[in-house]
Design an enzyme around this catalytic site. Structure first.
Site, PDB file in Angstrom:
ATOM      1  N   ASP A 144       0.879  -1.162   0.000  1.00 39.42           N
ATOM      2  CA  ASP A 144       0.000   0.000   0.000  1.00 39.42           C
ATOM      3  C   ASP A 144       0.923   1.220   0.000  1.00 39.42           C
ATOM      4  O   ASP A 144       2.136   1.098   0.190  1.00 39.42           O
ATOM      5  CB  ASP A 144      -0.890  -0.038   1.250  1.00 39.42           C
ATOM      6  CG  ASP A 144      -1.832   1.139   1.346  1.00 39.42           C
ATOM      7  OD1 ASP A 144      -2.257   1.632   0.288  1.00 39.42           O
ATOM      8  OD2 ASP A 144      -2.146   1.569   2.467  1.00 39.42           O
ATOM      9  N   ASP A 146      -0.078   4.925   1.433  1.00 39.52           N
ATOM     10  CA  ASP A 146      -0.212   5.772   2.620  1.00 39.52           C
ATOM     11  C   ASP A 146      -0.026   4.965   3.897  1.00 39.52           C
ATOM     12  O   ASP A 146      -0.663   3.938   4.106  1.00 39.52           O
ATOM     13  CB  ASP A 146      -1.582   6.444   2.626  1.00 39.52           C
ATOM     14  CG  ASP A 146      -1.768   7.371   1.441  1.00 39.52           C
ATOM     15  OD1 ASP A 146      -0.969   8.306   1.304  1.00 39.52           O
ATOM     16  OD2 ASP A 146      -2.712   7.137   0.650  1.00 39.52           O
ATOM     17  N   ASP A 429      -1.498  -0.881   6.116  1.00 37.73           N
ATOM     18  CA  ASP A 429      -1.777  -0.438   7.493  1.00 37.73           C
ATOM     19  C   ASP A 429      -3.211  -0.707   7.915  1.00 37.73           C
ATOM     20  O   ASP A 429      -3.504  -0.723   9.110  1.00 37.73           O
ATOM     21  CB  ASP A 429      -1.493   1.060   7.631  1.00 37.73           C
ATOM     22  CG  ASP A 429      -2.484   1.908   6.843  1.00 37.73           C
ATOM     23  OD1 ASP A 429      -2.447   1.853   5.603  1.00 37.73           O
ATOM     24  OD2 ASP A 429      -3.303   2.623   7.460  1.00 37.73           O
TER      25      ASP A 429
END
Length: 591
Positions: A144, A146, A429
């Site tokens: 990912d 961010d 996250d």
């Protein structure tokens, strides 16, 4: 005693060569037999516990202290079986005096148990394993963007909060007084639940119980008795009825990503304004409007603009991201990126962190993927972007290196790449949007990025935390062992111990966050966040830079976590001797 699940009691166990997590209720202080196992009628079964003492000075000190306790108490605790009755061969002493003697002895034992330097054992760069993973079997690494490839400073949270608050007042016409509520750093923590209909923010454990003392209406805690009344006389919440798999409601919302911190804080502030000013309002409308206001910060591109205008202020440790990608690529690993962010934003951030040729590291780059839908449906086809970021109309028959793709779905991704199963490792996250479907449906390896680990590890490494948690567990063990003393004086002693236990719980909780404690633990159970973390991730770590500390053929082995029926392997047995379970011998005739 909130404490991260990866480090619960690790500092106490590390010096004793026993598994992490093995320190639960370790100080039950039962009858000991000079280092021997205890068997029926006080017979010795073998010197198993002295093994640890022979290999390190900490255990030796524990054993020495244990022998002192044994010498003092053996006469007091020798029990002779006579049918189903028991009688002590030692002179009778006052129960209150005896209980406090055991208390003081255990305090001395706990003091001697913690060796010098134990408070610096945990390294915040450690990778923790929920499942056994051999990196040598991994050929493809996915990321990912961010809070995975790009970590952001906390200054971003305040910017998001301020802009969403502005939207709430100007666009949704909320009272101007809400504008006076400034952002409160470290008020909320990730993984909390929000009761949409009642307007309550709270922490829930792995068994769906609300942790009393962590329920907030606005900015003020809700008394425990009121919480019980609000939930029908219980602090249990049937999450399967009030919230879906991804924790999005309809009645209960779980905030799972780092971006949700400003949203929770704004919800608390707006609720507090209405309550403090005795203004009637609908919590459901407030929740929707705050959610929309936060969404507008992203949709209208404000967050992307702030970051792109000051990359140095908002992006942290970009050089470490470059080092990870370079290392993986130089070892022949294939890399891919799947992110919900737009290409222009990702491109500028990656150029800052990795360099102009960042795309050379990646075999596939997918932007605006619309996760989690990317992973769990096959509706949207891939579209290619040209060098200017404009959409192309051609049909996608392959995913080529050097190209940028938008949207798409995992079914087509698997067909076009052939990347399947445990040879693929994806890092993100968000436990739901990034990892859940990949783990459950497709058998990919998954790595959770949990930035909070750095702060929580620092807390666990403090002397105050180590001492408080050790004594808390010792005191819990004493309460468990001594509860058969039921005369009035003994009950008063036990009540004092229970009060002290609650005070210790508050102390350890406040070391992490004074409102909600650790994101990993309630008083003694893992949080609901921890449960999902263990379920959806093979490994978890503070940042992807933790990979730099391990060889790419390294195998991660999870620590064996003792189950309740494996109690003889736990710390209380190793430290204080094999103890007789209360009433166990009295029940022997049943067998």
């Amino acid at each position: 005693e909130p404490v991260a699940s990866m480090v619960t009691s690790f500092s106490l166990c590390a010096g004793l060569n026993i598994p992490a997590f093995a320190c639960g209720s370790f100080a039950s202080a039962g009858a000991t037999m000079n280092g021997q196992n205890c068997c029926k009628d006080g017979q010795n079964c073998g010197p198993t516990r002295n093994l640890a003492a022979n290999h390190n000075p900490v255990a030796a000190a524990v054993t020495s202290q244990r022998h002192q306790i044994v010498g003092k108490n053996r006469g007091e605790e020798s029990l002779t079986k006579s049918g189903r009755a028991f009688s002590s061969t030692a002179p009778q002493i006052n129960n209150k005096t005896y209980l406090w003697a055991r208390y003081n002895e255990m305090k001395r034992l706990v003091h001697d148990l913690i060796p010098p330097g134990v408070c610096s054992l945990l390294n915040p760069s450690t990778i923790y394993a929920n499942n056994e993973v051999n990196l040598e079997e991994v050929d493809i690494y996915g990321f990912d963007y961010d809070y995975t490839l790009a970590l952001y400073s906390s200054a971003l949270d305040e910017m998001i909060y301020n802009k969403a608050r502005e939207f709430l007042v100007q666009h949704y016409k909320y009272p101007e007084g809400i504008s006076k509520y400034d952002y409160i750093p470290n008020f909320a923590t990730r993984g909390l639940h929000y009761d949409i209909q009642k307007g309550l923010l709270m922490k829930i454990d792995a068994f769906h119980y609300i942790q009393l003392g962590t329920v907030y209406r606005g900015l003020k805690p809700v008394p425990d008795d009121e919480v019980m009344k609000l939930y029908g006389g219980s602090n249990h919440v049937p999450l399967h009825q009030v919230s879906g798999f991804y924790g999005k409601g309809p009645k209960m919302k779980q905030f799972m990503d780092v971006f949700s911190i400003p949203e929770m804080t704004l919800l608390a502030a707006a609720n507090d304004y209405f309550i403090s000013n005795d203004i009637e309002y609908d919590p459901v409308h407030l929740y929707k409007d705050v959610s929309d206001a936060i969404g507008m910060v992203h949709i209208k591109g404000y967050m992307y603009k702030w970051i792109m205008q000051d990359l140095e202020k908002y992006i942290l440790r970009g050089d470490e991201t470059y080092a990870v990608l370079h290392r993986l690529a130089s070892h022949g690993k294939k890399l891919f990126l799947i992110t919900n962010s737009p290409f222009s934003f990702v491109d500028k951030g990656m150029k800052y962190m990795v360099g102009k040729e960042w795309r050379d590291f990646f075999d596939v780059v997918i932007v605006q993927a619309d996760k989690p839908h990317f992973f769990n449906d096959c509706v949207k086809p891939f579209r290619r972007l040209d060098s200017n970021g404009d959409l192309q109309w051609d049909r996608i028959k392959s995913l080529d290196k050097g190209q940028i793709y938008k949207q798409g779905n995992l079914v087509d991704f698997l067909k076009l790449t052939g990347w399947r199963g445990s040879k693929v490792f994806y890092f993100g996250d968000h436990l739901y949007s990034d990892l859940a479907d990949l783990m459950l449906r497709h058998g990919w390896r998954t790595g959770a990025i949990v930035p909070e680990l750095e702060v929580e590890t620092k807390v666990v490494n403090t002397e105050q935390y180590a001492q408080s948690l050790t004594w808390l567990q010792a005191l819990t063990g004493l309460l468990e062992r001594m509860q058969m003393y039921r005369d009035p004086e003994s009950k008063k002693v036990l009540q004092e111990w229970l009060k002290e236990r609650e005070e210790l719980r508050a102390v350890t909780k406040n070391l992490f966050n004074p409102h909600f404690g650790s994101i990993f633990r309630t008083c003694h159970n893992p949080t609901y966040f921890s449960r999902r973390l263990c379920r959806f991730s093979d490994l978890y770590m503070a940042s992807i830079s933790c990979l730099l500390n391990y060889d790419l053929s390294y195998t991660f082995y999870p620590r064996r976590t003792p189950l309740q029926h494996e109690a003889p392997l736990w710390m209380d047995q190793l430290c204080t001797g094999c103890m007789k379970t209360p009433f166990l011998e009295e029940m022997a005739h049943i067998r």
